[in-house]
Design a protein around this motif. Structure first.
Motif: not given
Ligand code: NZQ
Ligand code: ZN
Length: 390
Positions: A27-55
Motif C-alpha cells: 500500500k505504501r508503495f502504491g499497489g492496489t491490485k497484486v500479483l503474488l508470484h512464487y516458485g515450486g511450493g516451498s512458500v506454501v509448505r512454510s506457510g509464508l504464502l498464507d501469512r502474506v495473503k492474510k496481510s
C-alpha cells in the motif's frame, strides 16, 4: 576511482516476522491490485504464502496468484504472468522466493508495460517502464532483492539471458532470515557461492586506487567464510542466517562495485552451464570461478596475492607472489568443497564433450569477447571450461 552514479531506492525491511507487514508496504508503495508470484511450493509448505495473503487482506488489497516458477526461470510462465497483469489491471507484482521468482516477477512487471514481445528486453531493447515490484526473500543468493537485474531462460533453445534497468529495482524487499532456515544445505551452499562470486566479479578489476570498495568486498568475503559453515552446521542459527542474508544484498546492489570496472565473464560462462544442464547457478559458479581465476591470474598477480593474504589468510611470498596467488585460489576451491559444492565438471554432472556446444552458445563468434579484467575470446573460454574439468 572512476566516476559513477549510484541510485538504490529499494526500501529494506529486515528481521523476524516482517513478512506479516507485506500488505502495509504494498500500500505504501502504491499497489492496489497484486500479483503474488512464487516458485515450486516451498512458500506454501512454510506457510509464508498464507501469512502474506492474510496481510494483504488486512489492508483490503486484492490479489491473484501465479506459482510454479522453476529455478533458472523460464520464459513461458512470464508470458502467462504478463497476460494476467494486463487482463486484470494488476499494478504491483510481489515475489515470494529466491532469485528465480524475483527475476520472473521483474520480467512480468516490465512486460506488462510493453506492447511488444518482452523477450526483446533480453536481446538489447532498453526497459523504460515497469509495474512496481516488491520481494519477500527466502534464500540468500542472487541479490535480485536489491538489484535492477533479471535473468530468464528462453525455452526455445534454452538460452539464458539477462536484462537490467533502474526501474526494476524493487520498491521494497522484506528480508526475514528465519525464512532461510528451511533451505536444504545444498541450496544454502549454492547461494553462498553466488554471493562470493558477485564480490569477485567486482574485485578483479583493472581500475587502480579503489581501496574503499576493495575493503568492502573483502569484508563480505570474510563474513561468508565465517558464517556459512555456522549456518550449515546449525540451519537454525538465526545470527549466521542474518549475516549471510545481508551479505547477499550488499554483494549485489552494487555498493561494492561502484567506481571500478567489473568483470562478469564467469557469470556469462556459468549461465551456459545452467542453461544446458539446468544446474543451480551457484553450483555452476563453484565450478567455473576457480578455473577462471587460474586462467587469468597472471594478468595481475599482485591482486590475486592481495586477496590470498587479506581474505584467505595466506602468508605473502614476496620472492614468488604467484605462489601466494595460486594458494589463495586453492583455498577458495577447498572452501567450496568444504561446504558441499561441486568444483569440477564431473562433480557437477557436466560432460567435457559438450564444451564446443557451450562455447558456441555463448555466441562470441570469431572476434567477440567476454569480461573486462581480461577480455576473453571463444578460445580462452574453451580453455576455462577445460580447466574446470580438472
Ligand atoms: O521453488 P521453490 O519451491 O521455492 O524452491 C526453491 C528452489 O528450488 C528453493 N528454495 C528457496 N527458498 C527456500 C527454498 N527451499 C526451502 N526453503 C526456502 N526458504 O531453492 C531453490 C532455488 O531457488 P532459486 O530462486 O532458483 O535460487 P537463487 O536465489 O539462487 O536464484 C537463482 C537464479 O537467479 C539468477 C540465476 O542465474 C538463477 O536463474 N541470478 C539473478 C541475478 C539478479 N537478478 O540480479 C544475479 C545472479 O548472478 C543470478 O544470475
Ligand atoms: Zn550470480
Amino acid at each position: 576511482m572512476n566516476n559513477f552514479t549510484f541510485y538504490s531506492p529499494t526500501y529494506f525491511v529486515f528481521g523476524k516476522g516482517k513478512e506479516t507487514e507485506a500488505g502495509h508496504y504494498v500500500k505504501r508503495f502504491g499497489g492496489t491490485k497484486v500479483l503474488l508470484h512464487y516458485g515450486g511450493g516451498s512458500v506454501v509448505r512454510s506457510g509464508l504464502l498464507d501469512r502474506v495473503k492474510k496481510s494483504l487482506e488486512e489492508e483490503g488489497l486484492s490479489y491473484l496468484e501465479l506459482g510454479g516458477v522453476k529455478p533458472n526461470p523460464r520464459s513461458g510462465l512470464v508470458y502467462e504472468g504478463i497476460e494476467l497483469c494486463k487482463k486484470n489491471n494488476i499494478d504491483f507484482v510481489l515475489a515470494l522466493g529466491g532469485g528465480s521468482t524475483i527475476d520472473s516477477a521483474k520480467a512480468i512487471a516490465a512486460g506488462a508495460k510493453y506492447e511488444g514481445d518482452y523477450w526483446d528486453f533480453y536481446v538489447g531493447t532498453p526497459i523504460k517502464d515497469a509495474l512496481k515490484v516488491g520481494t519477500i526473500l527466502t534464500i540468500a543468493a542472487a541479490g535480485s532483492e536489491g538489484s535492477g537485474d533479471t535473468v530468464i531462460t528462453q525455452e526455445d533453445g534454452m538460452l539464458k539471458r539477462g536484462a537490467g534497468s533502474e526501474c526494476l529495482r524493487p520498491a521494497f524487499s522484506i528480508l526475514n532470515p528465519e525464512l532461510t532456515q528451511t533451505l536444504p544445505s545444498f541450496q544454502t551452499a549454492c547461494g553462498s557461492a553466488d554471493i562470493m562470486a558477485h564480490v569477485f566479479e567486482r574485485y578483479f578489476t583493472n581500475t587502480q586506487d579503489v581501496e574503499i570498495t576493495d575493503r568492502l568486498c573483502e569484508s563480505i568475503l570474510l563474513t561468508m567464510i565465517k558464517e556459512v559453515p555456522k549456518a550449515l552446521k546449525n540451519p537454525n542459527d538465526y545470527e549466521a542466517r542474518a549475516n549471510i542474508m545481508w551479505a547477499g544484498m550488499v554483494a549485489h546492489n552494487n555498493i561494492v562495485g561502484v567506481g571500478r570496472e567489473q568483470d562478469w565473464a564467469s557469470h556469462d560462462i556459468e549461465h551456459e552451464l545452467s542453461a544446458l544442464y539446468d544446474c543451480a547457478h551457484g553450483a555452476g559458479l563453484a565450478v567455473i570461478f576457480p578455473a577462471w581465476m587460474k586462467y587469468v591470474m597472471h594478468h595481475d598477480i599482485s591482486r590475486f596475492a592481495q586477496v590470498a593474504v587479506r581474505v584467505w589468510g595466506c602468508n605473502m611470498d614476496f620472492a614468488h607472489p604467484e605462489v601466494t596467488a595460486a594458494e589463495g585460489i586453492e583455498r577458495f576451491k577447498n572452501f567450496l568443497t568444504s561446504i558441499g559444492l561441486p568444483v569440477n565438471f564431473k562433480e557437477l554432472g557436466a560432460d567435457a564433450k559438450d564444451i564446443p556446444a557451450l562455447v558456441e552458445k555463448l555466441g562470441l563468434g570469431e572476434s567477440g569477447t567476454v569480461g573486462n579484467f581480461v577480455k576473453l575470446t571463444s578460445k580462452d573460454v574453451e580453455q576455462i571450461y577445460r580447466i574446470a574439468t580438472e
